[in-house]
Write a protein that holds these residues in place. Structure first.
Motif, short mmCIF file in Angstrom:
data_model
loop_
_atom_site.label_atom_id
_atom_site.label_comp_id
_atom_site.label_asym_id
_atom_site.label_seq_id
_atom_site.Cartn_x
_atom_site.Cartn_y
_atom_site.Cartn_z
N ALA A 1 5.18 4.46 -8.38
CA ALA A 1 5.74 3.39 -7.28
C ALA A 1 6.46 2.10 -7.92
CB ALA A 1 4.83 2.88 -6.21
N GLU A 2 5.91 1.85 -9.02
CA GLU A 2 6.46 0.61 -9.68
C GLU A 2 7.71 1.11 -10.50
OE1 GLU A 2 7.04 -3.21 -10.72
OE2 GLU A 2 5.51 -2.50 -9.41
N ALA A 3 7.61 2.16 -11.01
CA ALA A 3 8.66 2.96 -11.82
C ALA A 3 9.84 3.13 -11.02
CB ALA A 3 8.11 3.78 -12.73
N GLY B 1 12.49 5.69 3.09
CA GLY B 1 12.14 4.34 3.93
C GLY B 1 10.87 4.04 4.73
N TRP B 2 9.98 5.29 4.30
CA TRP B 2 8.59 5.08 5.19
C TRP B 2 7.79 3.92 4.36
CZ3 TRP B 2 6.97 8.00 9.28
CH2 TRP B 2 7.68 8.99 9.77
N ARG B 3 7.07 3.33 5.18
CA ARG B 3 6.00 2.46 4.53
C ARG B 3 4.65 3.18 4.50
NH1 ARG B 3 7.71 0.12 8.77
NH2 ARG B 3 5.65 0.00 9.92
N VAL B 4 4.23 3.40 3.25
CA VAL B 4 3.24 4.54 2.89
C VAL B 4 1.81 3.88 2.42
CG1 VAL B 4 2.77 6.66 1.77
CG2 VAL B 4 5.14 6.16 2.02
N THR B 5 0.90 4.40 3.11
CA THR B 5 -0.51 4.13 2.57
C THR B 5 -1.12 5.47 1.96
OG1 THR B 5 -1.00 2.34 4.44
CG2 THR B 5 -2.98 3.37 3.18
N VAL C 1 9.74 1.44 -5.36
CA VAL C 1 9.19 1.45 -4.31
C VAL C 1 7.95 0.68 -4.10
CG1 VAL C 1 10.69 3.41 -3.72
CG2 VAL C 1 8.56 3.77 -4.40
N ALA C 2 7.49 -0.01 -5.08
CA ALA C 2 6.07 -0.72 -4.98
C ALA C 2 6.11 -1.21 -3.69
CB ALA C 2 5.76 -1.36 -6.32
N ASP C 3 7.04 -1.96 -3.18
CA ASP C 3 6.74 -2.78 -1.97
C ASP C 3 6.84 -1.90 -0.76
OD1 ASP C 3 9.34 -1.78 -2.33
OD2 ASP C 3 10.33 -3.30 -0.86
N ARG C 4 6.99 -0.56 -0.81
CA ARG C 4 6.55 0.14 0.22
C ARG C 4 5.37 1.31 -0.05
NH1 ARG C 4 12.25 0.13 0.21
NH2 ARG C 4 12.60 2.57 -0.47
N VAL C 5 4.45 0.97 -0.94
CA VAL C 5 3.42 1.91 -1.12
C VAL C 5 2.23 1.17 -1.26
CG1 VAL C 5 2.64 3.78 -2.63
CG2 VAL C 5 5.07 3.84 -2.28
#
Length: 211
Positions: free
Chosen positions: A81-83, A61-65, A86-90
């Motif tokens: 991340a796409e696979a 659930g983290w928003r990661v840079t 979670v691409a929307d959070r990385v």
């Protein structure tokens, strides 16, 4: 090769291109242990490599840079991340820690096994600490000098290994007034490149910035 050349984009891009996958893809065990009691927010994964930690944090659930000097590595982070959905959070961002400011602030800033030279480690870790938001957490994990095999110094001179207590001293006034929550040598089972088991120690430092 100079020490700095070992941290350039050219060096790491070449290394990643030479192998389909370098790291296990699993999150570091200390990260999993130490963020269990933290509420997800924004996280900065410093030296993210192929993204094992960044992807796991996003799944929690983290928003990661995710930052790294290698664009090749960051491309692998973005693809995974796409696979993993979670691409929307990385977010990936190329950053040369030796020359550029880190993006921030973040609720969690984490760096694992970067093994920086002792001459520059205090300056670079202080820069990492500056990316922590008020009330946020800094988690640094590296190889503790205790029990490191002699052959490790072929690629990593001894001054690249530091205890958690030494890291506290090197951070100095950058963490003045912060709460030291963990500063310890932590043992774990590991496997050597030739497949033999080995017991290693990690230097684990977790500090919380005052609000």
């Amino acid at each position: 090769m100079t020490t700095h050349e070992q941290y350039t984009a050219a060096f790491w891009d070449e290394r990643y291109r030479g192998s389909e996958q370098i790291w296990s893809g699993a999150p570091n065990a200390v990260l999993v242990q130490e963020v269990a009691d933290l509420a997800p927010g924004s996280a900065l994964d410093v030296g993210s490599g192929e993204g094992g930690d960044a992807i796991w944090l996003a799944q929690q659930g983290w928003r990661v840079t995710a930052i790294d000097v290698s664009q090749v590595a960051l491309g692998r982070v973005a693809a995974r991340a796409e696979a993993e959905g979670v691409a929307d959070r990385v977010t990936t961002m190329p950053v040369d820690l030796f020359a550029e400011e880190l993006p921030g602030p973040h609720d969690l800033v984490t760096a694992h096994f970067m093994q920086l030279p002792g001459a520059v480690r205090p300056r670079l870790y202080r820069a990492i600490a500056r990316a922590v938001a008020p009330g946020g957490t800094l988690l640094l994990v590296g190889h503790d000098p205790e029990g490191m095999p002699p052959e490790a110094e072929h690629d990593h001179p001894h001054d690249m290994f530091a205890t958690a207590e030494e890291l506290v001293t090197e951070l100095g006034d950058a963490i003045e007034g912060w709460t030291i929550e963990v500063a310890e040598r932590r043992g774990r089972d590991a496997v050597q490149p030739d497949g033999r088991p080995r017991f290693l120690y990690d230097a684990v430092l977790r500090v919380r910035r005052s609000r």
